[in-house]
Structure formats: C-alpha cells, structure tokens
Design an enzyme around this catalytic site. Structure first.
Site, PDB file in Angstrom:
ATOM      1  N   LYS A   1      15.328 -25.391   6.251  1.00 28.04           N
ATOM      2  CA  LYS A   1      16.665 -25.109   7.101  1.00 28.04           C
ATOM      3  C   LYS A   1      16.919 -26.624   7.030  1.00 28.04           C
ATOM      4  CE  LYS A   1      15.710 -22.123  10.998  1.00 28.04           C
ATOM      5  NZ  LYS A   1      16.087 -21.289  11.014  1.00 28.04           N
TER       6      LYS A   1
ATOM      7  N   GLU B   1      16.052 -18.928  22.289  1.00 26.93           N
ATOM      8  CA  GLU B   1      16.777 -17.791  21.330  1.00 26.93           C
ATOM      9  C   GLU B   1      16.835 -16.870  22.491  1.00 26.93           C
ATOM     10  OE1 GLU B   1      14.332 -16.537  17.776  1.00 26.93           O
ATOM     11  OE2 GLU B   1      12.838 -17.456  19.360  1.00 26.93           O
TER      12      GLU B   1
ATOM     13  N   ASP C   1       6.928 -23.106   6.493  1.00 30.27           N
ATOM     14  CA  ASP C   1       6.979 -23.311   7.378  1.00 30.27           C
ATOM     15  C   ASP C   1       8.797 -23.205   7.258  1.00 30.27           C
ATOM     16  OD1 ASP C   1       8.160 -24.158  10.033  1.00 30.27           O
ATOM     17  OD2 ASP C   1       6.551 -24.733  10.556  1.00 30.27           O
ATOM     18  N   HIS C   2       9.237 -21.843   7.561  1.00 30.05           N
ATOM     19  CA  HIS C   2      10.764 -21.540   7.709  1.00 30.05           C
ATOM     20  C   HIS C   2      11.493 -22.720   8.276  1.00 30.05           C
ATOM     21  CE1 HIS C   2      11.188 -19.483  10.798  1.00 30.05           C
ATOM     22  NE2 HIS C   2      12.641 -19.530  10.960  1.00 30.05           N
TER      23      HIS C   2
ATOM     24  N   ASP D   1       3.178 -19.152  18.182  1.00 35.97           N
ATOM     25  CA  ASP D   1       4.605 -18.498  17.450  1.00 35.97           C
ATOM     26  C   ASP D   1       5.698 -19.681  16.784  1.00 35.97           C
ATOM     27  OD1 ASP D   1       6.767 -16.501  16.054  1.00 35.97           O
ATOM     28  OD2 ASP D   1       7.627 -16.126  18.240  1.00 35.97           O
TER      29      ASP D   1
ATOM     30  N   LYS E   1      11.902 -16.977  24.352  1.00 35.06           N
ATOM     31  CA  LYS E   1      12.144 -16.088  24.231  1.00 35.06           C
ATOM     32  C   LYS E   1      13.436 -15.744  25.568  1.00 35.06           C
ATOM     33  CE  LYS E   1       9.966 -14.485  20.068  1.00 35.06           C
ATOM     34  NZ  LYS E   1      10.721 -14.766  18.965  1.00 35.06           N
TER      35      LYS E   1
ATOM     36  N   ARG F   1       0.703  -1.761  -0.037  1.00 37.50           N
ATOM     37  CA  ARG F   1       0.012   0.169   0.084  1.00 37.50           C
ATOM     38  C   ARG F   1       0.860   1.251   0.470  1.00 37.50           C
ATOM     39  NH1 ARG F   1      -5.331  -0.330   3.213  1.00 37.50           N
ATOM     40  NH2 ARG F   1      -6.507  -2.348   1.925  1.00 37.50           N
TER      41      ARG F   1
ATOM     42  N   LYS G   1       3.662 -17.503   7.839  1.00 34.56           N
ATOM     43  CA  LYS G   1       2.991 -17.822   8.716  1.00 34.56           C
ATOM     44  C   LYS G   1       2.285 -15.964   9.643  1.00 34.56           C
ATOM     45  CE  LYS G   1       5.133 -18.138  12.794  1.00 34.56           C
ATOM     46  NZ  LYS G   1       6.488 -17.201  13.370  1.00 34.56           N
TER      47      LYS G   1
ATOM     48  N   HIS H   1       6.910 -25.090  14.568  1.00 34.30           N
ATOM     49  CA  HIS H   1       8.414 -24.733  13.770  1.00 34.30           C
ATOM     50  C   HIS H   1       8.929 -26.524  15.076  1.00 34.30           C
ATOM     51  CE1 HIS H   1       8.886 -21.471  11.897  1.00 34.30           C
ATOM     52  NE2 HIS H   1       8.912 -20.559  13.293  1.00 34.30           N
TER      53      HIS H   1
HETATM   54  C1  BG6 Z   1      10.123 -17.286  14.103  1.00 40.70           C
HETATM   55  C2  BG6 Z   1       9.037 -16.456  14.654  1.00 40.70           C
HETATM   56  O1  BG6 Z   1       8.574 -17.748  12.974  1.00 40.70           O
HETATM   57  O2  BG6 Z   1      10.620 -18.144  13.729  1.00 40.70           O
HETATM   58  C3  BG6 Z   1      10.015 -15.443  15.631  1.00 40.70           C
HETATM   59  O3  BG6 Z   1       7.846 -16.131  14.984  1.00 40.70           O
HETATM   60  C4  BG6 Z   1      11.666 -16.116  15.793  1.00 40.70           C
HETATM   61  O4  BG6 Z   1       9.618 -15.315  16.894  1.00 40.70           O
HETATM   62  C5  BG6 Z   1      12.040 -17.463  14.111  1.00 40.70           C
HETATM   63  O5  BG6 Z   1      12.661 -15.806  16.189  1.00 40.70           O
HETATM   64  C6  BG6 Z   1      12.910 -17.819  14.528  1.00 40.70           C
HETATM   65  O6  BG6 Z   1      14.057 -18.994  13.984  1.00 40.70           O
HETATM   66  P1  BG6 Z   1      14.979 -18.733  13.286  1.00 40.70           P
HETATM   67  O7  BG6 Z   1      15.263 -19.273  11.967  1.00 40.70           O
HETATM   68  O8  BG6 Z   1      15.722 -18.236  13.834  1.00 40.70           O
HETATM   69  O9  BG6 Z   1      15.420 -19.791  14.243  1.00 40.70           O
END
Ligand code: BG6
Length: 502
Positions: free
Chosen positions: A199, A233, A194-195, A252, A353, A62, A165, A257
C-alpha cells in the site's frame, strides 16, 4: 530528479528499470484472489507498459477449462475489478501470452504439461527460461507444487516463488513451510506477500519518517506518549467461514498486517532502502516486542447489529460458522518495544470485523505541552498533538495542533494540518498488488516478508494465544456496528488513555 540522486531512500523507491523477460505461473487461477487482485493488477501494469516486453502468464488450477474459457474469465475479471478503463488493445497485449493448464501436482508427472507450456513460451514469447511461480492456493497445496516445480528447476534463467498468506498457522507450521521452500529455493528467491506492504500509504510511512528531518528527532519515548494502530473493517467475513473459523482476527490480521505496521512505525532508520537493510531493522523491532500478558490482550466476537443503518447477523449466524464458535473477530492489545527508543511507550493495536467503518490508521500521540501559559478552559481542555497517518481510506497524513479561536478571549481548539493524497497528487493510488507483482518481476524483495520476520511474528502470536486455550470467552461480546468489546476500552482507561474516536 536531483533529490533522487541525493537521497538513497527515494532512489530505491523511484529508479526503476524494466523487468527481465519472464513467464508468470499463477497456481490457484480459478480462485477469487486471481480474479479480484492478481489479474486486475497485471492489467494495470500492462496499461502502464510496466510489464516486460517478452512476457507470458499461465493460469493453473484443478478446474477443467479451455484456454479460451480461461481468457474469457480473466477478461471479465479485469472488466469488473481493474481500476482502469477496459481497453481492447491493452487486453489483447496481455491475453496474447495468456495460457491455461489443468494441473494435479500430487501425481507423478502432474507438472509435465505446465513445464511444456512454459518451455513453449520461451520459444514463442522469448521468456528466456525466467519463471515466477505465484502460489495463490491454500497452504495444504504448497508442498506438492513446490516440490514438483522445484525438482524441475532449469539450469538457465532465474526462478522466483511468490507465496500468499496465510503463511502457516503457528510458529511450528511456518518453520516447516520455510524449510520446505528452502529445499528448492534460496531466501532471495522467495517473496512472501503481506499486501499491506504494497500500500502506498504504508510505504509513505518510511518516507515520512526518513525523508523529513523534523520527525526523527522526536520519534521516541521522550516526545511520544503512545501509539495507536487501528485496522477496522465494517465488512463481516464475506463467506470465508472455512478459512476464518480456523484463523480468527489474530491470525488473519494481527500476525501479519498489524505487526508489520508496528515494525514500520518503531524501526530504526535503515542504512539504505535495500531489502536486507529494511528487513533487518523490522526484525529487530519484532525481536524487541514484549509479549503481552493476558491482561493486555482483549478478544471479541460480534453479535448481530447495524452497519450504516442496515441490520447484519452476528458472527455465529454467518453461513459455515459453528453455533458456539469461539473464534475471535476482534483483537486489541497493548505491546511494548523493549529498546532505548521505545521503553515504556505503549503501542495499542486493535483490529476487528463489523466495526462502524473501514479505517486503517496509525496515530502517534505526543506528550502534552509541559506548561501551557494559558488558563485552562475546562470545556475544551488543551489536547496533545497527534500525528495521524491515514493508511485508508482518505489516504494522507494529518497533524492535530492547538490553535487560538478568533475573538477576544483565549480559547484554544484542536485543528488539523492535512495532507491528502487525492488533493496533492491528483492521481489514483495504485493497488498494493500492482506494486508487489512488479517488485517481484524486478527481483526486489524489500516489500516482502523474510523467513525470520514471519517466524518472529508467529512467535508473538503463539504467545498471545497460549492463554486462550484455558478459558472460554463470553461471546458474542460486541454488537456489529460498535467499536468492539468494553474490555478494549478498559485496556486504555486503566492507563488513563482512550482510543481515538473521530
Ligand atoms: C486480508 C484479510 O489479509 O486483509 C481479510 O484476510 C481482510 O480478512 C483484508 O479483510 C483487509 O485488507 P484491506 O486491504 O482491505 O485493508
């Protein structure tokens, strides 16, 4: 190459054809994700000549911006975030097909300009009517975009939809979203990200298990005492209070994950590495997951503390977070997979976190040696074998075994047999997004979450959070820079076990 031909699992991973010509549209192009992940990933693919010869990218958002301003922004994003050096020739190859459209999809004809630009790309760049729509926008914006672009589907060429997501907030909203997507697209055209699945080390889990003969026979309740999966993290919420306050650690990270890591660890061997085969096996695990009762779920929220010697504020002091927030920044749980392979074998999972460091690991702890014919040294008791899969950082695999300490006595110490990616392959690991975007261009959905999979994941999370509505936890209950609330330790101590510390 011979092992590729012989092993269908490896063949699926390695044999790649060039993707078809196509145009990729990024909705949410002025956002963080586009700049930090999507654009740098496209650059990395261009760098390696993995993009189609005939290719175009259209950014949509936008924000008012000219095409030149957009290109400049993306150039900066690549300079800042790409893993490769900046090369003008590579950038120009990519930027030549880069466009920008300011879009408002909630209004009649709001998509006209985009459709015109895409049709134009077919003429000028030979993109052949093939479309990828990448939704890097908040879920509230999905409906308008999916509907507008769905109605304008072309009869020729293929269309694929990439969905970021969060995929819904609970089971009901995820089902609604799936129904919306299915109005215009078939399941094989939908790529839910789902990234974690992109990996390298997560994919290596499948190779480790199914391309090596020695693990599968012992990968079960007879030999494994329990499994621990940690997604730790040290970062806080990084200015994402608006999103995080509603999501919390369970939505999250656990919903996607962590449950994916459980599924990959516990799944049966698929018959091949095709998308449906792999996803069928993962869904079976998710269906077999026993919903943990409230005693088997621990949640926490960080207070102020120290990370690597630096003082950091508590969650409730973060900008945009309510002073009495009940959002959890930590979750630990004990899960069971109710099937023949895993009955009575706990899977302990945890994420948080502001833990002491960034670390994602899967630890397979084997049962103790039944009768060691040695005198037990009380100072250093014989420890069980652990297969530790380092997802990140220090990507690799290590096996803890007992070894004799050199010398006269019979003293035993735990040592590690290590495989480190960096040492073994001497190449930088690709970013998850490179793999995922390329797979989508190739139409390979293996590393994307299927509708039923995402719904099973939500069903588990819904059941875990249901009891939370009734009580107010005493937050904060762990200091930043520590390994989470005491109750998480008790969760394992009750079973005579403890979390791995290293
Ligand atoms: C994301 C979350 O999907 O994954 C984040 O929204 C998190 O909060 C992140 O920090 C972690 O991804 P990675 O690849 O850094 O382990």
């Amino acid at each position: 190459m011979t092992e590729v031909a012989e092993n269908p699992l490896l063949a699926g991973l390695r044999m790649r054809r060039p993707p078809d010509p196509c145009a990729l549209t990024i909705f949410g192009a002025s956002g963080d994700l586009t700049q930090r992940k999507v654009m740098p990933a496209l650059y990395a693919l261009a760098f390696r000549h993995l993009l189609p010869e005939s290719f175009g990218v259209v950014g949509v958002s936008r924000t008012e911006m000219t095409v030149d301003e957009f290109r400049e922004r993306m150039r900066q994003a690549v300079i800042e975030h790409a893993r490769d050096e900046f090369r003008t020739d590579v950038w120009e190859r990519l930027a030549g097909g880069l466009h920008y459209v300011e879009g408002n999809f909630g209004i009649e004809g709001g998509e006209d300009e985009l459709v015109a630009v895409l049709n134009d790309l077919d003429e000028t760049h030979g993109t052949a009517g093939n479309r990828v729509y990448y939704l890097a926008v908040p879920p509230e914006a999905f409906d308008d975009i999916v509907t507008a672009m769905g109605r304008r589907r072309r009869a020729d060429g293929w269309t694929r939809l990439v969905v970021e997501k969060p995929f819904g907030y609970d089971l009901a909203s995820a089902q609604e979203l799936n129904a919306l997507l299915r109005t215009y697209y078939e399941e094989h055209e939908i790529f839910r990200i789902d990234h974690y699945l992109g990996k390298e080390t997560v994919q290596n889990m499948l190779v480790l298990r199914f391309a090596n003969g020695i693990f599968e026979p012992i990968w079960n309740r007879q030999f494994i005492d329990h499994v621990q999966i940690t997604v730790a993290e040290s970062l806080g919420i990084e200015g994402r209070a608006g999103f995080y306050e509603k999501a919390g650690a369970i939505r999250d990270v656990v919903q996607n994950h962590l449950l994916q890591l459980v599924a990959l660890t516990a799944m049966e061997p698929p018959i091949d590495f095709a998308a449906e085969s792999v996803r069928n096996e993962k869904v079976k695990v998710l269906k077999a997951l026993h919903t943990p009762g409230p005693k088997h779920v621990v949640r926490g929220q960080y207070g102020g503390g120290f990370i690597e010697g630096e003082e950091v504020p508590g969650y409730r002091e973060e900008e945009g977070v309510a002073a009495d927030s009940q959002t959890e920044t930590y979750v630990a749980a004990k899960l069971y997979v109710d099937n023949w392979r895993w009955a009575d074998t706990p899977f302990y999972i945890r994420t948080g976190k502001r833990l002491p460091r960034r670390e994602t690991t899967i630890a397979i702890q084997f049962k103790r040696a039944p009768h060691p014919p040695f005198e037990v040294d009380l100072e250093s008791p014989l420890r069980p074998n652990v297969l530790l899969i380092h997802i990140q950082p220090d990507e690799g695999v290590s096996l803890a075994i007992g070894a004799k300490v050199p010398g006269q006595g019979l003293s035993i110490r735990t040592v590690h047999m290590d495989f480190l990616y960096g040492g073994a392959f001497r190449v930088g690991l690709p970013e998850a997004y490179e793999r995922l975007i390329l797979d989508c261009l190739l139409g390979d959905a293996t590393l994307f979450t299927r509708a039923d999979e995402v719904e099973e994941q939500w069903a588990i999370v819904d059941a875990m959070v249901a009891p939370w509505r009734r009580d107010r936890p005493h937050f904060p209950n762990y200091a930043a820079g520590t390994w989470g609330p005491g109750a998480a330790d008790e969760l394992l101590h009750r079973d005579g076990r403890s979390w791995r510390r290293h």
